[in-house]
Enzyme design. Structure first.
Site, PDB file in Angstrom:
ATOM      1  N   PHE A 343      57.076   6.866  14.437  1.00  0.00           N
ATOM      2  CA  PHE A 343      57.565   6.692  13.062  1.00  0.00           C
ATOM      3  C   PHE A 343      56.831   5.591  12.313  1.00  0.00           C
ATOM      4  O   PHE A 343      56.788   5.576  11.104  1.00  0.00           O
ATOM      5  CB  PHE A 343      59.050   6.342  13.120  1.00  0.00           C
ATOM      6  CG  PHE A 343      59.252   5.097  13.934  1.00  0.00           C
ATOM      7  CD1 PHE A 343      59.188   3.849  13.335  1.00  0.00           C
ATOM      8  CD2 PHE A 343      59.437   5.169  15.304  1.00  0.00           C
ATOM      9  CE1 PHE A 343      59.306   2.701  14.088  1.00  0.00           C
ATOM     10  CE2 PHE A 343      59.555   4.015  16.053  1.00  0.00           C
ATOM     11  CZ  PHE A 343      59.494   2.787  15.455  1.00  0.00           C
ATOM     12  N   LYS A 363      62.656  -1.648  11.665  1.00  0.00           N
ATOM     13  CA  LYS A 363      61.906  -0.435  12.014  1.00  0.00           C
ATOM     14  C   LYS A 363      61.431   0.164  10.701  1.00  0.00           C
ATOM     15  O   LYS A 363      62.241   0.579   9.864  1.00  0.00           O
ATOM     16  CB  LYS A 363      62.863   0.516  12.752  1.00  0.00           C
ATOM     17  CG  LYS A 363      62.199   1.629  13.523  1.00  0.00           C
ATOM     18  CD  LYS A 363      63.251   2.275  14.450  1.00  0.00           C
ATOM     19  CE  LYS A 363      62.708   3.453  15.219  1.00  0.00           C
ATOM     20  NZ  LYS A 363      63.674   3.956  16.215  1.00  0.00           N
ATOM     21  N   ASP A 455      68.470   9.781  24.907  1.00  0.00           N
ATOM     22  CA  ASP A 455      67.176   9.154  25.184  1.00  0.00           C
ATOM     23  C   ASP A 455      67.371   7.850  25.954  1.00  0.00           C
ATOM     24  O   ASP A 455      66.652   6.871  25.744  1.00  0.00           O
ATOM     25  CB  ASP A 455      66.418   8.922  23.871  1.00  0.00           C
ATOM     26  CG  ASP A 455      64.911   8.743  24.093  1.00  0.00           C
ATOM     27  OD1 ASP A 455      64.454   8.898  25.244  1.00  0.00           O
ATOM     28  OD2 ASP A 455      64.207   8.456  23.112  1.00  0.00           O
TER      29      ASP A 455
HETATM   30  P1  ADP Z   1      60.937   4.911  19.248  1.00  0.00           P
HETATM   31  O1  ADP Z   1      61.907   5.867  18.690  1.00  0.00           O
HETATM   32  O2  ADP Z   1      59.577   5.058  18.711  1.00  0.00           O
HETATM   33  O3  ADP Z   1      60.947   4.869  20.741  1.00  0.00           O
HETATM   34  P2  ADP Z   1      62.350   2.357  19.368  1.00  0.00           P
HETATM   35  O4  ADP Z   1      63.608   2.233  18.567  1.00  0.00           O
HETATM   36  O5  ADP Z   1      62.530   2.570  20.818  1.00  0.00           O
HETATM   37  O6  ADP Z   1      61.443   3.489  18.715  1.00  0.00           O
HETATM   38  O7  ADP Z   1      61.473   1.053  19.104  1.00  0.00           O
HETATM   39  C1  ADP Z   1      60.136   0.928  19.554  1.00  0.00           C
HETATM   40  C2  ADP Z   1      59.854  -0.488  20.033  1.00  0.00           C
HETATM   41  O8  ADP Z   1      60.133  -1.439  19.013  1.00  0.00           O
HETATM   42  C3  ADP Z   1      60.728  -0.921  21.193  1.00  0.00           C
HETATM   43  O9  ADP Z   1      60.181  -0.535  22.420  1.00  0.00           O
HETATM   44  C4  ADP Z   1      60.745  -2.429  21.042  1.00  0.00           C
HETATM   45  O10 ADP Z   1      59.574  -3.007  21.579  1.00  0.00           O
HETATM   46  C5  ADP Z   1      60.713  -2.615  19.529  1.00  0.00           C
HETATM   47  N1  ADP Z   1      62.103  -2.734  19.041  1.00  0.00           N
HETATM   48  C6  ADP Z   1      62.870  -1.748  18.565  1.00  0.00           C
HETATM   49  N2  ADP Z   1      64.082  -2.187  18.216  1.00  0.00           N
HETATM   50  C7  ADP Z   1      64.094  -3.507  18.457  1.00  0.00           C
HETATM   51  C8  ADP Z   1      65.084  -4.553  18.317  1.00  0.00           C
HETATM   52  N3  ADP Z   1      66.305  -4.294  17.837  1.00  0.00           N
HETATM   53  N4  ADP Z   1      64.752  -5.794  18.709  1.00  0.00           N
HETATM   54  C9  ADP Z   1      63.538  -6.058  19.210  1.00  0.00           C
HETATM   55  N5  ADP Z   1      62.569  -5.140  19.374  1.00  0.00           N
HETATM   56  C10 ADP Z   1      62.826  -3.870  18.997  1.00  0.00           C
HETATM   57 MG    MG Z   2      62.064   4.173  22.184  1.00  0.00          MG
END
Ligand code: ADP
Ligand code: MG
EC number: 2.7.10.2
Length: 611
Positions: A343, A363, A455
């Site tokens: 994304f 994000k 997931d």
């Molecule tokens: P995707 O759907 O692409 O897997 P994620 O929500 O898992 O997206 O986020 C991708 C990466 O961003 C995570 O692996 C982490 O490293 C970082 N990240 C996401 N959310 C957080 C958060 N709340 N705090 C810190 N890091 C985050």
């Molecule tokens: Mg993820």
């Protein structure tokens, strides 16, 4: 904490050695006659008292790091009952085999330890007062942190005892002891002027004697060369039963004139790290505070010490302003990238609320993304907006500005798999159990709300610090209608097949039970310290492997109890698979059983010898 010996008819609880011998005498002194009692020295330990050739033998049983029980130098057993069973077949170094249990006489219950009966209430009161928690947050804090809080209490409980007089001088101690009657054994315990060292003052023959209490490198207390104890109150309890080098045993305490006599009144000992919890939250991701004053041990920061244990909206003042869409001018976005996905990227940020500022993860949807991606992110935001649990990453809201942005609580120590992989030499396996228990708490909450995650994987468990995990990434999640038990996906997609249960792959059916399967895979990742599951296999090969009745092997450092739980999560038929309510109970029970001795070391090189 449940006592695994409580149900045994030959368990007497907290009785002294001489009482144990009295019971054995009354029961006839046959060879191999035995009973079990609580050990006054080690938290969670026992003593086995045995008769052989009209002599008494007392063997301390220690609860070890991995939760097993052993007589020093002997084999480990999963519980005191199993241990006794073993020694009834094989003396294995004891004076003789255990032949006849010396059961408690009718109507005699096990003697509660000094700390046992007050401990559950103390834990609850302590959490309530220290972290100002109520309701569900209080209950969850008790469930997830009881062992840590118990330990904290155990090491500070003396401060609540009537015999503890705090930091007074030797002269003050003498004048307190000489005032009023002066029976032998009248005593008090005080802190010496040099911090963290204690002294015992005791009257005998109208004279006051002072003893310095030593603390060894492991933090254990003793008087001179006497028996060592984990805590001061245990030492005092022991010295009430036996002088152990003192001129007389402790009998009557001089109540502290500065403390009102209600011993367990609400004023509880202060939690060492609570005064400045926020300070450590963002800077110190390893979860340890710097050396606290006085004690030679490190104090751990608990989830409740962090600012993201409770929702930022738990304050009613803040709640007034709560909306899904956030104002851009309240949000500062840093250059620092925390992670990336299809994304776009996740960046560090700060969000300004009415009364406080909070660290957030933002994000950001990549520029140029179409309506479908925007809709997906909005769905994720709306779904997360309905969740509020300390073990789930909360969403603060969305902000539609230079890009569509999902603003979440920050979990700065990053994904579980990476964390464990890079820290595999520092993180003990108990710590992994603790984190996976928290994940189970979060998943149980989702199950109760009828949400399926779809997931769950170690990459989507984020850490606030080494001892605090939160479930994240709700990109594939679904809220089920009240009377549905599963979500039926219309088509297959880009799915994490290695984490998916057979019914997901075969029938596209997703439920909390299929999340349980993923939880099993997540456990495997965690206990293998960040290895990739089903190493060389491709997704579709995994399905054939599973259908052939095979499962991944036990990771090298994984305790057998935890491997058993994983296997249970990988029950082929979802109807027969446990739900998260059951999984959480199972892992909690195991976690509590090992947590007593977490981070402690057994004294090495001890041979089997009667105590
Ligand atoms: P995707 O759907 O692409 O897997 P994620 O929500 O898992 O997206 O986020 C991708 C990466 O961003 C995570 O692996 C982490 O490293 C970082 N990240 C996401 N959310 C957080 C958060 N709340 N705090 C810190 N890091 C985050
Ligand atoms: Mg993820």
């Amino acid at each position: 904490m449940p006592n695994p010996a409580a149900h045994l008819p030959f368990y007497y609880g907290s009785i002294s050695r001489s009482d144990a011998e009295e019971h054995l005498k009354l029961a006839g002194m046959q060879d191999g006659l035995f009973l079990l009692r609580q050990c006054l020295r080690n938290l969670g330990g026992y003593v086995l008292s045995v008769v052989h050739k009209l002599q008494f033998y007392h063997y301390p049983i220690e609860r070890q790091m991995n939760g097993t029980f052993a007589i020093a130098g002997g084999k480990a057993h999963c519980g005191p009952e199993e241990l006794c069973e073993f020694y009834s077949k094989d003396s294995d170094g004891l004076c003789c085999t255990l032949r006849k249990p010396c059961n408690r006489p009718d109507g005699l219950d096990p003697q509660p330890g000094i700390f046992d009966n007050i401990r559950d209430n103390m834990v609850r009161e302590y959490i309530r007062q220290t972290w100002k928690l109520e309701g569900e947050s209080l209950e969850l804090a008790i469930i997830s942190q009881a062992p840590q809080v118990e330990k904290l209490l155990a090491t500070t409980a003396h401060e609540k005892m009537p015999w503890y007089h705090g930091c007074i001088t030797r002269e003050q101690a003498e004048s307190r002891l000489y005032s009023g009657s002066q029976p032998d054994g009248k005593f008090l315990l005080r802190q010496r002027q040099e911090k963290s060292s204690y002294a015992l003052s005791l009257i005998y023959g109208k004279t006051v004697y002072h003893y310095r209490i030593r603390q060894d490198k492991a933090g254990k207390y003793s008087v001179e060369e006497g028996t060592k104890f984990d805590t001061l109150w245990q030492l005092v309890e022991y010295l009430k039963l036996k002088p152990d080098g003192l001129i007389y045993y402790l009998k009557e305490s001089t109540p502290n004139p500065d403390v009102p006599s209600a011993a367990m009144a609400p004023a509880l000992p202060a939690h060492p790290s609570v005064s400045a919890p926020q300070k450590f939250m963002s800077q110190n991701s390893d979860g340890y505070t710097p050396e606290p004053i006085g004690i030679g041990k490190k104090t751990r920061i608990l989830p409740m010490d962090t600012s993201c244990y409770e929702s930022p909206y738990s304050d009613p003042e803040e709640l007034k302003d709560r909306k899904l869409f956030l104002k851009r001018d309240h949000l500062i976005i840093d250059e620092v990238e925390l992670g990336a996905g299809n994304f776009g990227s996740v960046r560090k940020g700060v969000y300004r609320m009415r009364k406080k500022q909070i660290d957030v993860a933002v994000k950001m949807l990549k520029g140029g993304n179409g309506k479908a991606e925007r809709d997906d992110m909005m769905k994720e935001a709306q779904l997360m907006h309905q969740l509020d649990n300390p073990y789930i990453v909360r969403v603060i809201g969305v902000c539609d500005a230079e890009a569509l942005m999902l603003v979440m609580e920050m979990a700065s120590a990053g994904p579980l798999n990476k964390f464990l992989y890079t820290k595999r030499d520092e993180v003990p396996v108990n710590n992994v159990v603790e984190l996976m228990h928290q994940v189970a708490i979060g998943m149980k909450y989702l199950e109760e709300k009828n949400f399926v995650h779809r997931d769950l994987a170690a990459r989507n468990v984020l850490l606030v610090n080494q001892h605090y995990a939160k479930i994240s990434d709700f990109g594939l999640s679904k809220a089920l209608a009240a009377d549905d038990s599963y979500y039926l996906a219309k088509t297959t997609g880009k799915w994490p097949l290695k984490w998916y249960a057979p019914e997901c792959i075969l029938f596209r059916k997703f439920s909390s039970k299929s999340d349980v399967w993923s939880y099993g895979v997540t456990m495997w990742e965690a206990f293998s310290y960040g290895q990739k599951p089903y190493k060389k296999m491709k997704g579709p090969e995994v399905m054939a492997f599973i259908e052939g009745g095979k499962r991944m092997e036990c990771p090298p450092r994984c305790p057998p109890e935890m491997y058993k739980l994983m296997q249970l999560c990988w029950t082929f038929k979802w109807e027969d698979r446990p739900d998260f309510a059951a999984v959480e109970t199972l892992i909690r029970t195991y976690y509590y059983s090992i947590a007593v001795k977490v981070e402690e070391n057994l004294e090495d090189g001890v041979k089997i010898t009667p105590a």
